[in-house]
Design an enzyme around this catalytic site. Sequence first.
Site, PDB file in Angstrom:
ATOM      1  N   GLY A  69      36.347  -7.065  90.463  1.00  0.00           N
ATOM      2  CA  GLY A  69      36.592  -8.168  90.467  1.00  0.00           C
ATOM      3  C   GLY A  69      37.436  -9.560  90.015  1.00  0.00           C
ATOM      4  O   GLY A  69      37.255 -10.274  90.439  1.00  0.00           O
ATOM      5  N   HIS A 122      39.951  -8.824  87.021  1.00  0.00           N
ATOM      6  CA  HIS A 122      40.892  -8.366  86.500  1.00  0.00           C
ATOM      7  C   HIS A 122      41.780  -8.341  87.059  1.00  0.00           C
ATOM      8  O   HIS A 122      43.072  -8.829  87.502  1.00  0.00           O
ATOM      9  CB  HIS A 122      41.105  -6.602  86.058  1.00  0.00           C
ATOM     10  CG  HIS A 122      40.631  -7.128  84.230  1.00  0.00           C
ATOM     11  ND1 HIS A 122      38.719  -7.337  83.592  1.00  0.00           N
ATOM     12  CD2 HIS A 122      41.476  -6.902  83.289  1.00  0.00           C
ATOM     13  CE1 HIS A 122      38.929  -7.130  82.499  1.00  0.00           C
ATOM     14  NE2 HIS A 122      39.823  -7.416  82.214  1.00  0.00           N
ATOM     15  N   ASP A 152      37.533  -0.104  82.725  1.00  0.00           N
ATOM     16  CA  ASP A 152      38.054  -0.981  81.459  1.00  0.00           C
ATOM     17  C   ASP A 152      36.508  -1.392  80.769  1.00  0.00           C
ATOM     18  O   ASP A 152      37.072  -2.543  80.288  1.00  0.00           O
ATOM     19  CB  ASP A 152      38.872  -2.253  81.563  1.00  0.00           C
ATOM     20  CG  ASP A 152      39.530  -2.318  80.148  1.00  0.00           C
ATOM     21  OD1 ASP A 152      40.008  -1.691  79.521  1.00  0.00           O
ATOM     22  OD2 ASP A 152      40.541  -3.680  79.960  1.00  0.00           O
TER      23      ASP A 152
END
Length: 222
Positions: free
Chosen positions: A88, A90, A112
């Site tokens: 929500g 990147h 990530d």
Amino acid sequence: MVTLAPELAGSQSVVEELSQRGVTVSLGHSVANLSQAEEAVQQGASFITHLFNAMLPFHHRDPGIVGLLTSDRIPAGRSVFYGMIADGIHTNPAALRIAHRAHPAGLVLVTDAIMAMGLPPGRHTLGQQVIEIQGLHAYVAGTTTLSGSIATMDMCVRHFQQASGCSVPEALEAASLHPAQLLGISHQKGSLEYGCDADLVLMDDQMVLEATYISGVEVWRK
């Protein structure tokens, strides 16, 4: 798995050699154009590292690496998978929907996440960098530059399902079956088929984790 930039000199021979050795080659952190990306796929590359992030933005005259999602130069019988950081932060939900609708079978959810995942707000380290956690954002300290994520995989699954409107099984497969297919281990991981490893999670109806099993043994419960 190795991520490389296909526009760098000598990268095509590296892609070919790694692929022949059974290493999954991913394209990312790159300013490659579409033809360079297509050539890398023809040499054996099969994944895109966190689509839209750390690569040239989509352009209608040359869509760059993003264009692989609908390229007609992918070798027959091959599929290109792509990672999406569905935290929500990147990736805008609209970009997530565009990618999913263009190539749903290739979407692989990635967090990530850095080592600060699950830790309280404040300053943490990432290698030699100092990272500052503010809410759900991980910044290089003193800047507004994102440096990884603190999202967990179940958070990404929930956000992806809500943002894309896909079914619950589709959301779960993006975090399990698709990455196993990418790595060529779907006979062993990524599903509950007979003969696969009994590595699984138990979730409630809202896709919140309840328990984790490894080799059929419960190792964590909420």
